[in-house]
Design an enzyme around this catalytic site. Structure first.
Site: not given
Length: 262
Positions: A163, A165-167, A170
């Protein structure tokens, strides 16, 4: 060999106190076992008390040292309390594995609810931020400094299909890692990140059970064509926390089966 004393070599974290966030399962729980086996006194924290207590009992049964503190890394007061507990229990904070994270799968960017975005950023970015703010002053003041490892992901280097926002989160963890390493290196603190590939955690197992094709997709880019075991990631973190990595700081170390090599 009868009667001869058996001498055991010291572990690479012998005599150190190491804090582990997200320690109730997955990579965090594996790290607790690996670090304790390498001689560290471990301070385990997560939001769920029962798995922490069970893990600490396991470590005690093996002759290790472990303390548990329930807390939420998104709450600054909780993180301060956790660090204070480590200091009161063991007298120092020599290492930290800022591993707590959260994400979801499969939602296109324009359909991601704002609350999901906020939660991902809070846990993965603000959680690391809160930990660094509490840990760095302690480590920079104490003799011998300290070492910190933050859990990032291959999603911190490129879009993995996770997803969006996770990219983004991180990627931000890598930025915080590099900035902290640059600012605190002269004070004896090393800060690195792990770029973790797809790993056989409880959450991954549940996702694969629900969508079996996910496993093939998760390992498609990796050279080794398999998921990591949590202990493999934990051993890389242990190395970075140890003096064996004494000239490594500001790094983004891949533990991804070659995913980032191609």
């Amino acid at each position: 060999m009868g009667g001869a004393e058996v001498k055991h070599s010291a572990g690479i974290l012998d005599g150190r106190t190491v804090l582990i966030t997200g320690a109730s399962s997955g990579i965090g729980a594996a790290a607790a076992r690996v670090f304790a086996d390498e001689g560290a006194a471990v301070v385990l924290t997560a939001r769920r008390a029962e798995p922490l207590e069970k893990l600490a009992a396991e470590i005690h049964a093996q002759g290790g040292r472990a303390e548990t503190v329930v807390g939420d890394v998104t709450v600054p007061a909780d993180v301060t309390r956790i660090v204070d507990h480590a200091l009161s229990a063991f007298g120092s904070l020599d290492g930290a594995f800022n591993n707590a994270g959260w994400g979801t799968l499969g939602t296109p960017l324009h359909e991601v609810d704002d609350a999901v975005y906020d939660r991902i950023m809070d846990v993965n970015v603000r959680g690391v931020w809160n930990c660094l703010k509490a840990q760095l002053p302690v480590m920079s003041r104490q003799e011998g400094g300290g070492t910190i490892v933050n859990t990032s992901s291959t999603a911190g280097l490129f879009a993995t299909g996770a997803i969006s926002p996770y990219v983004a989160a991180k990627h931000a963890v890598l930025g915080l890692t590099r900035a902290a390493a640059a600012e605190y290196g002269a004070l004896g603190v090393r800060v690195n990140a792990l770029m973790v590939g797809s790993t056989r955690t409880e959450l991954m197992e549940q996702a694969i059970e629900a969508v079996p094709a996910l496993e093939r997709a998760a390992v498609a880019r990796a050279v080794q064509k398999r998921l990591a075991e949590p202990a493999e990631v934990a051993r890389a973190a242990a190395w970075l926390l140890s003096d064996r990595a004494s000239f490594v700081t500001g790094g983004a170390v891949p533990v991804d089966g070659g995913c980032s090599a191609v």
